[in-house]
Structure formats: structure tokens, C-alpha cells
Design a protein around this motif. Sequence first.
Motif, short mmCIF file in Angstrom:
data_model
loop_
_atom_site.label_atom_id
_atom_site.label_comp_id
_atom_site.label_asym_id
_atom_site.label_seq_id
_atom_site.Cartn_x
_atom_site.Cartn_y
_atom_site.Cartn_z
N PHE A 14 19.16 48.00 59.34
CA PHE A 14 17.95 47.43 59.92
C PHE A 14 18.26 46.68 61.21
O PHE A 14 17.46 46.67 62.15
CB PHE A 14 17.25 46.50 58.92
N PHE B 165 18.16 49.03 63.89
CA PHE B 165 16.78 49.25 64.35
C PHE B 165 16.38 48.17 65.35
O PHE B 165 15.80 48.46 66.40
CB PHE B 165 15.83 49.25 63.15
N VAL B 166 16.73 46.90 65.02
CA VAL B 166 16.33 45.80 65.91
C VAL B 166 17.02 45.94 67.26
O VAL B 166 16.40 45.77 68.31
CB VAL B 166 16.65 44.45 65.25
N THR C 285 8.81 54.06 64.59
CA THR C 285 8.03 54.00 63.35
C THR C 285 8.69 54.85 62.27
O THR C 285 8.82 54.42 61.12
CB THR C 285 6.61 54.51 63.61
N VAL D 54 11.68 53.04 60.84
CA VAL D 54 11.36 52.05 59.81
C VAL D 54 11.00 52.75 58.50
O VAL D 54 11.42 52.32 57.42
CB VAL D 54 10.20 51.15 60.27
N ALA D 55 10.26 53.86 58.59
CA ALA D 55 9.91 54.60 57.37
C ALA D 55 11.18 55.10 56.68
O ALA D 55 11.32 55.00 55.46
CB ALA D 55 9.01 55.78 57.72
N ALA E 15 12.82 52.32 54.96
CA ALA E 15 12.09 51.99 53.74
C ALA E 15 12.45 52.93 52.61
O ALA E 15 12.72 52.50 51.48
CB ALA E 15 10.58 52.04 54.01
N TYR E 16 12.48 54.23 52.89
CA TYR E 16 12.84 55.21 51.85
C TYR E 16 14.26 54.98 51.36
O TYR E 16 14.55 55.02 50.16
CB TYR E 16 12.72 56.62 52.41
N TYR F 261 15.99 52.23 51.45
CA TYR F 261 16.07 50.98 50.66
C TYR F 261 15.52 51.22 49.26
O TYR F 261 16.07 50.72 48.28
CB TYR F 261 15.29 49.88 51.37
N ALA F 262 14.46 52.01 49.16
CA ALA F 262 13.91 52.31 47.83
C ALA F 262 14.88 53.14 47.02
O ALA F 262 15.00 52.97 45.81
CB ALA F 262 12.59 53.05 47.99
N LEU G 153 21.09 47.62 52.64
CA LEU G 153 20.91 47.92 54.06
C LEU G 153 22.24 47.96 54.81
O LEU G 153 22.30 48.47 55.91
CB LEU G 153 20.00 46.87 54.71
#
Lengths: 111, 491
Positions: free
Chosen positions: B130, B133-134, B171, B174-175, B178-179, B181-182, B187
Amino acid sequence: MELIMAIAVGVLFTVGVYLILSKSLLRIVLGTSLLTHGVHLLLLTMAGLKRGAAPVLGGQADTYVDPLPQALILTSIVISFGVTAFFFVLAYRAYQAHGTDEMDAVREEKQ
Amino acid sequence: MNNLVVLPILIPLCTAVLMIFLKEKVLLQRLISVFSGVLNVVLSCILVSRIDGNGIQTLHMGGWAPPYGIVFVGDMFAALLVLTASVVSLAVLLYSFGSIGVERERTYYYTFFHFLLVGVYGSFLTGDIFNLFVFFEVMLISSYALISLGGTKLQLREAPKYLLINIVSSTLFVAAVAYLYAAVGTLNMAHLSQRVAEAGQGGVLNVIAILFLIVFALKAGLFLFFWLPGSYIAPPAAVRALFGALLTKVGVYAMIRTFTLIFVNDPDFTNGWIAWMAAVTMILGALGAVAYNDIPRILNYNVVVGVGFVAFGLASGTSDALNGAVFYLLHDMLGKSLMFILGGLIIAAEGTDQLKNMGGMIKRYPLLGWSFFVMALALAGMPPFSGFPGKVLIIRGGLDSGMLTLSLIGLGSSLLVLYSLIKVFRLAFWGNEPGTEQPKVRLKGGTAVAAGLLVLVMMMGLGAEWVNSYVTQAGDVLGSPELYIKAVMKE
């Protein structure tokens, strides 16, 4: 609950993609903000929507919700807010320079 | 634990903040920028030698052990890229003094320049997905500002497209996070690698891997490069050099890192995807480079070909090919910045970017002309220059892993790259001047910067043996992710 959220995210993505594919630049910017809404909800959903207290240590709860995705979403919201603000101003400047916000008309213009 | 790892990020960050207060004092801004640039080159040299002596350097931010805190990891691959990026950015900085114009310099040009570097170095050094990403966003938002700074009609036409494509890919990033992480619940990249290996890279994780591939391919211009040739013609030459040398390479770095560290358990599937994307990228990029007759577009399509070549090295995945990909990536950053600076100088000298309006420049600018010629040979991969060792290693790796078609496409694209650049050389420098005698434009030190970069490109080719001793260390970590995991998760 996750299923309902997944459907909501799917709808947001659909509408966002539809708006991004339209001609007017303003609709495109709105499309990107719907897309980021969708992805933030997705981040919240994918980490699990199990019941628990808000992640604040003051209460005497047994279980808390996962605090990590909330921090990620907060970061992502701020970033997309900054980008969207910039995009709106850029769209305005592009409108001033080209006299139109139709992307097709801007493309066909000879430099 | 070593604070040296984070210094290459901190120094441009502090410089950028300082620049905000020095808006009108252009001379002071230039001085401080150069000082900060030189400092970063020195620091990254120290970082490389430290890693050479003591192995992978890590820094736990705030003293939180991974996977709970954010960790910065300096392995040889990241450190070499930081070093090359700092050299390239210093060269572009010196070039922009003479070419960017005082108006842009007064409107925070150097601030955005240094923030872009923060994003680039941060993306190379971070060990958290993440956080990656930042840092991507830090880099991209600065690039949004740089691509639209000046507000010409062309820039206002191209900048919205560039923004849109990058917002969509962010975007999706981030998706994808999210997947992921699930699926595995962490991370940190080293921890992700362990968890993905434990879970066995099944159907869901392969889908996530492909989503990451799409995200990084959009950023890097691998197959999904449709936005790149148009967007990169808009900004001034110095900004174009910075973008061409650094931005796509960060996407390539992220791709290499992801597919050599995290998604390594089903190589046939992921490498198959990367392989056909690399093939199409090389073919389309080479065709684009040959097709156009204006300098910016020819150069932009050359960037695309370079990305395809590195991806080919990643796809074949042998240790030779990974070493070659690292070597070629370093060469490509130097070579592409040199290419854009020389292209910018030609456009500045002739006052046009159309090849049909040029000719006979060799009489007026002999140094510029022969620099361009040598650069063309180096980018095509002629033996004494820096493009050769990387290409040899990548092609050898490709042949070893049975990718004959892809190797042939790689060789063919090199030929077309050479053709496209020699076409620029032939039409711009040879022949007769169109119309009347043109005045000699003063190029304000740009030629000196280009000559300096050219010397580096030659030295990297002649000293390939010495460079290779560092490159193999980088390749070793890429080839065996457990080295990276051990260094990060040791305590």
C-alpha cells in the motif's frame, strides 16, 4: 451483508465506467469519483464486515472491527480528493482554452 | 536497521518543501536543486557499496517490526535503480536550467521536480504494497502538475487524458490491494510472499496477479501503452526526458518486484501472460517508431520498445534473463533520458519537430550530431555500448527457456529501433538545409549535459564486467525471493 455491498460496488463501477466513456469531460470527472467511491467501499467490504466495536480502545468490547482497511481508505480518500480537485480545475482550464468540453471536438482540433 | 535506506527519499522531500518558500528566487532554487541532486547521487553510491558489503539493508519505520510496521528495503536492485535515477535526474535538472524557461521556474517547477523524485525513490525502496501505491500517487500527482505546467493548448488537450488513465489505473491498484488483503490478510511484500506461497497460488490469487499485471502494465506502457505516445508529446523536453526515463521504469520495477517476489508459484501462467504482452509491445512500439516523421513521437515509441524488452527478460525468468533485465533497465534509464535531451536540443536548434523541415545540421552542430549517432547505436544494442550486454543476456535467457519467437521479435525490434533513430539522424543532420541559411542557436549547456550522459553510457558498456558484478547481486535476489524474505522478516 458482503453480498449486498458487492452488488453496490458493482453498480458504482458500472456507472463510473459508463460515465468515463461519455464525451463530456465533466461527466468523465464525475465517473472517476464514482469509481473511487466504489473502490473504497470494496476495500471496506473485502476486509470483512463482521460485527464489532469501532476501533477505539476506550470501550470494553470483546471484538473490534479491523482498523487497517479504515486507515487505508482514509489515505485513499485524501489522495483521490486531491486528484479530483486537480482534475476539475484542469477540466475548467481545458474548457477555457478549447471553448468546449466535448473530448471528440478537442481531439479533432488541429494544433 | 539502517537509516541510510530512507535518506534518498528524505532529501528530495526536504528540498521540495524548501523550494515552496523560494518561489521568486530562481537562482537560489537552481543552486539548492543541484546541491540536493549531487548529495543524492553520493548517498545512493554509499547505499550501493553498503549493500555490496553487508547484504540487504532494511529500515523499520518507527521501530515496528514487519509485518506490522512499514519497512523500507534497500536490496541491490532497488539501490542500483535509485543510483541511476539520481544520476538521470541530475542530468535532466542541469538540462532544464537552459531549456525550461523562467516562467515555469517561477511557478514551482523545481518543487514538482523534487516531489516526483520522492515518489520514484520511494517506490523503489518501499517494502509495503500500500505504501507503494502511496508513492506511486506522489509521483503521479507531481507528474500531473509537470505535464500541465505552462498551460499551452497542447498540454491542456493531453493532460486530461493522462490524468484519466492514471486515475483509472490507481483505482484498479487499490482494488487489487483490497482483493489481496482479503485473500491473504497482509500488506508487507515479504510477508505477502510467504502467505501466497502457503496458500498455494490457486485460481483467486492468479486472478489478483493478473489484476496487478494490468495495473502495472498501464503505468509502465506494457501492451496498454495507448496513452503514452500522445501524452508525452505535450510537456517541454526536460519534463519529457524525466518522464521517459523514470515514470515507466517505476511501473516496470513494480512489475518485476511483484512477479519475482509475491506471485512466483505459478510461473507458467503469469510468465505466459507477460510474454505475449512483451511480444505485442515490442512489435507495436517498433512499428510506431518507424511510422512517424516527427521527433517526439519517434522517441516516445522507442520508450515503449524498451519496456517490452525488459518485460521479455522478466517473462523468460532464467537467472541470465533477470540479470539482463536489470542491466537493460539501468541502461534504458540513462539511454532514454539522453535520447530525449538530444531530441529536445534538435527541436530547440531547428525550431520545429517535423523531420521534413530539417537537414544539414551536422555542419552547424557536429557534436550534437555525433552524440545522436552514438546514442542510436547504444539504444539499438551495438557491442561497445551499454545496450549490448543487457540485450545479449535477455536473448540468451529467452533462447534457454525455449522462447524462440520472442527472441526473434526482440532482435527484429532492435533493428527497427536502429532504423527509426538513424532515420532521424539522416534526415536532420545530413542532406541540405531547407531554404535559407539558418542562424546557429545557442544551446545553453544542453550539449554538455548530453555529452556527460553519453560518456556514462559508453563507460557502462566498456565497464560491463564491473557493472555486471553489481547486477548479478540484484539478479540473485530476484531469482531467489527467500533472500529478500529472510532479510526483511529476520527478527
